[in-house]
Design a protein around this motif. Structure first.
Motif, mmCIF file in Angstrom:
data_model
loop_
_atom_site.group_PDB
_atom_site.id
_atom_site.type_symbol
_atom_site.label_atom_id
_atom_site.label_comp_id
_atom_site.label_asym_id
_atom_site.label_seq_id
_atom_site.Cartn_x
_atom_site.Cartn_y
_atom_site.Cartn_z
ATOM 1 N N HIS A 59 0.845 -1.184 0.000
ATOM 2 C CA HIS A 59 0.000 0.000 0.000
ATOM 3 C C HIS A 59 0.884 1.240 0.000
ATOM 4 N N ASP A 73 -0.587 4.698 -3.852
ATOM 5 C CA ASP A 73 -1.655 4.012 -4.563
ATOM 6 C C ASP A 73 -2.129 4.916 -5.721
ATOM 7 N N TYR A 125 2.191 2.222 -7.025
ATOM 8 C CA TYR A 125 2.198 0.824 -6.583
ATOM 9 C C TYR A 125 1.346 0.016 -7.556
#
Length: 255
Positions: free
Chosen positions: A113, A143, A163
């Motif tokens: 995350h 994210d 990510y």
């Protein structure tokens, strides 16, 4: 990695080389030799993530790789980690080209995350400022949320690293196009906020080209697990060449 080039740069993460080495006490395979072979084949940089438990990259590896990269002034050194744990000590000593801040817990299996704003802004701002005073570019692991990009820039970050595991997990499924649109929108928001865009996590030879062809402005991809898997079959040099060819094909597709 030179900002003058529009080509997406390849940074090879050598964590998994260290993981295999650490199963014995023989010093093989060599992390430094792996990095050297990748750079000789055309990789633009080397990434490490020295976790506090030293499960793969160890403090001496960070220093040894810094020594190696002095002979490769055109290449970049990217050190990843949580700046509230052990990362800042490495940054202060080595002063790499880039520090990638990742919000991992000490016992986290793998990064899963990104940072969250405004909650994380207060603790990140002074650490980002310190890195920039040391001449180290800061990238925040994020994210794909367009609404977070302006806040990342306001915290002082130079870049974000998107990510990409959700994109990789959706590859070949009905959700692939939805994920692609999410990442394209996040990258566009980052660019509009004045941030550079990096990407990494589970990118591979199958999904990388499509990602780069659709997601705007990706300056750098950091690839480790899949790369080392390919290198076991192909060799380091051939694996680098395969990824560079994938990047070039995506660039050609833009044209």
């Amino acid at each position: 990695m030179t900002s003058a080039s529009s080509r997406t740069q390849l940074s090879v993460n050598v964590n998994k080389v260290a993981l295999v080495r650490n199963t014995r006490h023989l010093g093989i395979p060599s992390v430094v030799r792996a990095a050297e072979l990748c750079l000789a084949a055309g990789a633009h940089g080397i990434t490490v993530h020295p976790r506090p438990d030293q499960r793969h990259i160890r403090p001496q590896d960070v220093l040894d790789l810094a020594g190696l990269l002095k002979a490769w002034p055109q290449a970049e050194y990217n050190i990843e980690g949580n700046p509230t744990q052990n990362l800042m000590a490495f940054i202060r000593r080595v002063r790499p080209s880039q520090a990638t801040f990742v919000p991992d817990s000490e016992d986290q299996f793998t990064s899963d995350h990104g940072w969250n704003f405004p909650q994380d802004a207060g603790r990140l701002k002074p650490l980002i400022a310190e890195c920039r005073e040391l001449g180290v570019r800061v990238s925040l692991f994020m994210d794909p949320l367009p609404g977070q990009m302006q806040a990342a820039r306001a915290a002082g970050a130079d870049r974000v690293e998107l990510y990409t595991e959700p994109y990789a997990a959706a590859w070949g499924s009905e959700g692939q196009e939805r994920e692609m649109r999410r990442y394209a929108a996040a990258a566009q928001a980052a660019l509009e906020a004045g941030l550079g865009v990096n990407a990494g996590h589970d990118l591979n030879l199958h999904n990388l080209g499509a990602f780069l062809a659709r997601v705007p402005g990706v300056l750098e991809v950091s690839i480790g697990h899949a790369f080392i898997g390919d290198a076991l079959e192909r060799g380091y040099g051939a694996a680098v060449n395969a990824y560079l060819q994938c990047i070039d094909q995506a660039e050609a597709g833009h044209g």
